[in-house]
Each structure stands twice: as structure tokens, then as C-alpha cells.
Design a protein around this motif. Structure first.
Motif, PDB file in Angstrom:
ATOM      1  N   ILE A  32      -1.942  -7.103   4.367  1.00 62.59           N
ATOM      2  CA  ILE A  32      -2.578  -7.541   3.368  1.00 62.59           C
ATOM      3  C   ILE A  32      -2.645  -9.018   3.078  1.00 62.59           C
ATOM      4  CG2 ILE A  32      -2.736  -7.812   0.525  1.00 62.59           C
ATOM      5  CD1 ILE A  32      -1.857  -4.915   0.602  1.00 62.59           C
ATOM      6  N   LEU A  33      -1.583  -9.771   3.349  1.00 63.43           N
ATOM      7  CA  LEU A  33      -1.239 -11.125   3.482  1.00 63.43           C
ATOM      8  C   LEU A  33      -2.084 -11.670   4.690  1.00 63.43           C
ATOM      9  CD1 LEU A  33       2.582 -12.078   2.705  1.00 63.43           C
ATOM     10  CD2 LEU A  33       0.726 -12.317   1.152  1.00 63.43           C
ATOM     11  N   GLY A  34      -2.001 -11.119   5.667  1.00 63.93           N
ATOM     12  CA  GLY A  34      -2.973 -11.560   6.799  1.00 63.93           C
ATOM     13  C   GLY A  34      -4.448 -11.581   6.392  1.00 63.93           C
ATOM     14  N   GLY A  35      -4.700 -10.559   5.843  1.00 68.32           N
ATOM     15  CA  GLY A  35      -6.050 -10.314   5.034  1.00 68.32           C
ATOM     16  C   GLY A  35      -6.465 -11.627   4.376  1.00 68.32           C
ATOM     17  N   LEU A  36      -5.500 -11.744   3.586  1.00 66.32           N
ATOM     18  CA  LEU A  36      -5.545 -13.047   2.452  1.00 66.32           C
ATOM     19  C   LEU A  36      -5.880 -14.191   2.896  1.00 66.32           C
ATOM     20  CD1 LEU A  36      -3.172 -12.088  -0.264  1.00 66.32           C
ATOM     21  CD2 LEU A  36      -5.613 -12.031  -0.698  1.00 66.32           C
ATOM     22  N   VAL A  37      -5.147 -14.705   4.158  1.00 64.48           N
ATOM     23  CA  VAL A  37      -5.193 -15.912   5.045  1.00 64.48           C
ATOM     24  C   VAL A  37      -6.447 -15.932   5.530  1.00 64.48           C
ATOM     25  CG1 VAL A  37      -4.149 -17.010   7.167  1.00 64.48           C
ATOM     26  CG2 VAL A  37      -2.705 -16.120   5.456  1.00 64.48           C
ATOM     27  N   VAL A  84       4.638  -7.407 -11.131  1.00 59.28           N
ATOM     28  CA  VAL A  84       4.489  -6.251 -12.065  1.00 59.28           C
ATOM     29  C   VAL A  84       4.759  -4.943 -11.569  1.00 59.28           C
ATOM     30  CG1 VAL A  84       3.164  -5.125 -13.968  1.00 59.28           C
ATOM     31  CG2 VAL A  84       3.030  -7.599 -13.745  1.00 59.28           C
ATOM     32  N   ASP A  85       3.843  -4.655 -10.251  1.00 63.14           N
ATOM     33  CA  ASP A  85       3.780  -3.584  -9.599  1.00 63.14           C
ATOM     34  C   ASP A  85       4.939  -3.170  -8.518  1.00 63.14           C
ATOM     35  OD1 ASP A  85       1.686  -2.949 -11.181  1.00 63.14           O
ATOM     36  OD2 ASP A  85      -0.012  -3.867  -9.732  1.00 63.14           O
ATOM     37  N   GLY A  86       5.679  -4.417  -8.021  1.00 68.69           N
ATOM     38  CA  GLY A  86       6.347  -4.293  -6.915  1.00 68.69           C
ATOM     39  C   GLY A  86       5.567  -4.286  -5.480  1.00 68.69           C
ATOM     40  N   LEU A  87       6.511  -4.597  -4.539  1.00 70.05           N
ATOM     41  CA  LEU A  87       5.858  -4.951  -3.078  1.00 70.05           C
ATOM     42  C   LEU A  87       5.509  -3.511  -2.537  1.00 70.05           C
ATOM     43  CD1 LEU A  87       8.238  -7.741  -1.887  1.00 70.05           C
ATOM     44  CD2 LEU A  87       5.910  -7.863  -2.825  1.00 70.05           C
ATOM     45  N   PRO A  88       4.526  -3.462  -1.501  1.00 63.99           N
ATOM     46  CA  PRO A  88       4.236  -2.355  -1.069  1.00 63.99           C
ATOM     47  C   PRO A  88       4.998  -2.333   0.209  1.00 63.99           C
ATOM     48  CG  PRO A  88       2.574  -3.834  -0.577  1.00 63.99           C
ATOM     49  CD  PRO A  88       3.560  -4.396  -1.770  1.00 63.99           C
ATOM     50  N   PRO A  89       5.237  -1.283   1.203  1.00 67.34           N
ATOM     51  CA  PRO A  89       5.817  -1.448   2.502  1.00 67.34           C
ATOM     52  C   PRO A  89       5.616  -2.353   3.345  1.00 67.34           C
ATOM     53  CG  PRO A  89       5.002   0.970   1.974  1.00 67.34           C
ATOM     54  CD  PRO A  89       4.398  -0.054   1.031  1.00 67.34           C
ATOM     55  N   ILE A 100      -7.812  -6.505   4.717  1.00 67.74           N
ATOM     56  CA  ILE A 100      -6.994  -6.272   3.278  1.00 67.74           C
ATOM     57  C   ILE A 100      -7.131  -4.808   2.964  1.00 67.74           C
ATOM     58  CG2 ILE A 100      -7.311  -6.532   0.637  1.00 67.74           C
ATOM     59  CD1 ILE A 100      -8.004  -9.439   1.302  1.00 67.74           C
ATOM     60  N   ALA A 101      -8.331  -4.126   3.317  1.00 67.27           N
ATOM     61  CA  ALA A 101      -8.728  -2.894   3.304  1.00 67.27           C
ATOM     62  C   ALA A 101      -7.759  -1.828   4.143  1.00 67.27           C
ATOM     63  CB  ALA A 101      -9.946  -2.499   3.360  1.00 67.27           C
ATOM     64  N   LEU A 102      -7.604  -2.339   4.999  1.00 67.60           N
ATOM     65  CA  LEU A 102      -6.731  -1.492   6.075  1.00 67.60           C
ATOM     66  C   LEU A 102      -5.136  -1.633   5.633  1.00 67.60           C
ATOM     67  CD1 LEU A 102      -8.074  -2.820   9.559  1.00 67.60           C
ATOM     68  CD2 LEU A 102      -8.320  -0.666   8.648  1.00 67.60           C
ATOM     69  N   GLY A 103      -4.788  -2.598   5.028  1.00 69.57           N
ATOM     70  CA  GLY A 103      -3.477  -3.047   4.578  1.00 69.57           C
ATOM     71  C   GLY A 103      -3.085  -1.988   3.497  1.00 69.57           C
ATOM     72  N   ASN A 104      -4.121  -1.926   2.718  1.00 70.05           N
ATOM     73  CA  ASN A 104      -4.081  -1.064   1.506  1.00 70.05           C
ATOM     74  C   ASN A 104      -3.987   0.159   2.088  1.00 70.05           C
ATOM     75  OD1 ASN A 104      -4.152  -0.480  -1.319  1.00 70.05           O
ATOM     76  ND2 ASN A 104      -6.083   0.854  -0.802  1.00 70.05           N
ATOM     77  N   GLY A 105      -4.517   0.809   2.961  1.00 67.92           N
ATOM     78  CA  GLY A 105      -4.647   2.105   3.391  1.00 67.92           C
ATOM     79  C   GLY A 105      -3.202   2.523   4.050  1.00 67.92           C
ATOM     80  N   MET A 106      -2.587   1.623   4.282  1.00 67.31           N
ATOM     81  CA  MET A 106      -1.110   1.586   4.855  1.00 67.31           C
ATOM     82  C   MET A 106       0.111   2.084   3.497  1.00 67.31           C
ATOM     83  SD  MET A 106      -0.720  -1.285   7.720  1.00 67.31           S
ATOM     84  CE  MET A 106      -2.037  -1.644   8.817  1.00 67.31           C
ATOM     85  N   VAL A 107      -0.385   1.784   2.455  1.00 71.38           N
ATOM     86  CA  VAL A 107       0.385   1.980   1.139  1.00 71.38           C
ATOM     87  C   VAL A 107       0.648   3.413   0.909  1.00 71.38           C
ATOM     88  CG1 VAL A 107       0.717   1.696  -1.168  1.00 71.38           C
ATOM     89  CG2 VAL A 107      -0.480  -0.094   0.312  1.00 71.38           C
TER      90      VAL A 107
END
Length: 337
Positions: free
Chosen positions: A129-134, A117-122, A330-337
């Protein structure tokens, strides 16, 4: 970002604690406690919250297009079915394993679904984020091992030859339930932009959007959940269980459960907004991960793991540590957006 992460953590804490009052209900069967809780949770609390907290509530709902309402309702209905399947899975394979498989599926699929829905981030943020999910999923698997080991400690064996079929069935039900329950995340992502615009036009604070989003999701989810419980109460002849001296106490306990659950969902929706473009993914992962951690810690504090071996507890601690680390990544990944 910090406010969004903290809000998602607060939502996860509420969700992790919401089922605790069930332990203190008396003279009720599963269907009585949860049927009453879901009735209050999905039909009473959202309606009261909508009319009390939202200015122009009916106008906001009326302004939504049929397409948006249809998308949200179908996704929310799937979520309601998924929640019920989770309960069925627990009957087959137990709480620890059922919870781990269900939430693991919810986190993996539900955190990625909003990208449609929102599209992919950088790319760098997406991969982080994927690494955090793993890492989170590694923690969920460790929790599942902890639950299986604990179950083995408390019995002569985890499963006998006659139990193999039931175990396989329960695992499949838990996975199916988790897949359907991700409709919650999709419904939030699909409906929030339009609801936010209408809510802001009516002069509401930003957090009010989450109340309206959850109203639609919960009421639509009730279309399956409530008929299911009505059928089960009749089939098992449990309506008479409501006639107990403990009803007032049980009503209060289920009302607390209902409010905590709805408040957790509203808080998550607001956290997703605060977290920006990847908020539905990041917020959903943090929300569910924290809820698992809190539920496990609550189980420890209430004596559920007293008979568990050191091996089982070590798996549990590894799982908790992995989930916390995964949330940080995951939080670090969000900070890159």
C-alpha cells in the motif's frame, strides 16, 4: 474487495466532476457561487438525506457518545478550514499547482492517518500500500510540473522576482490546507464503527451508515465554512450579486454541485467499509486519485490545455498513468489484508 474498489472509483468520478457546473454560472463572483454551494452542500443536503434515507435518524445521532462526536467534530472542523485554505492557495499559485500540492498532501497523510485508528495491516500488505501511495505521489508531482509548465507556456515566465514570495506563501498554504483537510479521513475512521452499530440496530441497510457519518462531518465543517463566506460576502459587498436574472440557473448549478459532492463523500465512506480493515486508507487513496484524474480529463475536454505545449501535456499524461498504476498497486495491497 472488487465492489469496494469500484465504489471508491465511482466516488472519485463524482468528486472530480462536481465543480464542473461552476463554469456555467453567470453574474456570480467566487464567493457567491461557492458560498451558495457550501450552504446547500453542508446544511441542506445532509439534513434532507438524514431524515429521508435513515430510519431512526435522530435516535442514531442521539446514541453517539460525546467523545465520538467531539473527535468527529474537531476533525471535520479542521477539514472545513483546510478546504478554505485550498481556495486561498489557488489564488496564489493557480489551480493546477494548488490542486496537485493540496491533493498530494491529502493522499499521503489522509491515507495513513486511519492506521492510527484501525491499526496496521500485515507487513506485506502495508508495504505494498505504501508503494502504491508513493507511485500516486509521483503522479501528483508530475501533474504539478504539468501545471507549472502550462502556466509558463501561457505567460512570458512562470514567476517573476516579485512573485517569488507569493509562490512560496501559496505552496505553504496548500500544504497546510492539505494537512487540515485530512481531518475528513480521521473523522470517518473515528465515527463509523459506533454509527454503523447504531444504524444497524435501527434496521437500516449497511450503506446508510455512510449517510449518517457524512451528516456529522459536513454539519461540523459548516461551523467554519459558512461564517467565512458570510464574512467575505459582506466584506466585498457581494450580497447584491445574488439579485441577478441568472439566479435560478445558478441555484440549480450549485445544487447539482452540492449533491454530487455529498454523494461522492457518502459513496467513499461506503467503499471504505466494503474494503475492510485497510478500507479507509485504500478507499481514500483511490477516491482522491480518481478525482484528480477526472478533474484533469475534464480540464482537457473543456479546453483548459489548448495553449499548453507538448512538454506540459507529456507531464500530464505521465502523471495520469502513474496515478492509475498507483491505484492498482494499492488495490493489490488491500487484497493481501
Amino acid at each position: 474487495m472488487t465492489l469496494g474498489i469500484l465504489t471508491a472509483i465511482a466516488a472519485g468520478i463524482m468528486l472530480g466532476l462536481y465543480a464542473l457546473p461552476e463554469k456555467y454560472a453567470k453574474d456570480f463572483e467566487f464567493e457567491n457561487t461557492w458560498g451558495l454551494m457550501f450552504f446547500i452542500n453542508m446544511l441542506i443536503v445532509p439534513v434532507i438525506a438524514g431524515f429521508v434515507l435513515v430510519d431512526g435518524f435522530t435516535d442514531i445521532i442521539g446514541s453517539l457518545s460525546g467523545e465520538i462526536l467531539l473527535k468527529m467534530s474537531i476533525a471535520a472542523l479542521a477539514w472545513g478550514i483546510g478546504v478554505m485554505l485550498w481556495g486561498k492557495a489557488i489564488n496564489y499559485i493557480g489551480l493546477s499547482l494548488g490542486f496537485s500540492i493540496f491533493i498530494g498532501t491529502v493522499i499521503l497523510v489522509g491515507s495513513l492517518l486511519p492506521f492510527l485508528v484501525d491499526g496496521l495491516p500485515p507487513t506485506n500488505a502495508f508495504l505494498t500500500i505504501l508503494g502504491g501511495l508513493v507511485i500516486v505521489l509521483i503522479g501528483i508531482v508530475a501533474n504539478g510540473r504539468a501545471g507549472m509548465t502550462r502556466q509558463k507556456d501561457e505567460q512570458d515566465a512562470l514567476v517573476t522576482a516579485n512573485d517569488q514570495s507569493a509562490m512560496s506563501t501559496g505552496i505553504l498554504i496548500a500544504i497546510g490546507g492539505g494537512l487540515l483537510a485530512t481531518g475528513f479521513s480521521y473523522a470517518n475512521a473515528a465515527g463509523r464503527p459506533a454509527i454503523h452499530a447504531a444504524s444497524q440496530a435501527a434496521g437500516n441497510p449497511e450503506w446508510v451508515t455512510a449517510v449518517v457519518v457524512m451528516f456529522v462531518i459536513y454539519v461540523a465543517g459548516a461551523l467554519f465554512v459558512m461564517p467565512y463566506f458570510i464574512y467575505q460576502l459582506g466584506k466585498k459587498e457581494l450580497w447584491g450579486k445574488f439579485k441577478t436574472p441568472a439566479f435560478s440557473k445558478n441555484l440549480l448549478l450549485t445544487a447539482v454541485m452540492a449533491v454530487l459532492n455529498f454523494a461522492a463523500s457518502v459513496t467513499f465512506a461506503y467503499a471504505a467499509y466494503q474494503l475492510g480493515k485497510a478500507g479507509n486508507t485504500v478507499g481514500y487513496a483511490v477516491f482522491n486519485t480518481v478525482s484528480v484524474a477526472v478533474a484533469i480529463l475534464t480540464g482537457l475536454s473543456t479546453g483548459e490545455w489548448v495553449k499548453a505545449s507538448t512538454k506540459a501535456k507529456n507531464f500530464l499524461y505521465v502523471g495520469l498513468a502513474a496515478m492509475v498504476l498507483g491505484v492498482v498497486v494499492i488495490a493489490l495491497g488491500n487484497g493481501m489484508v
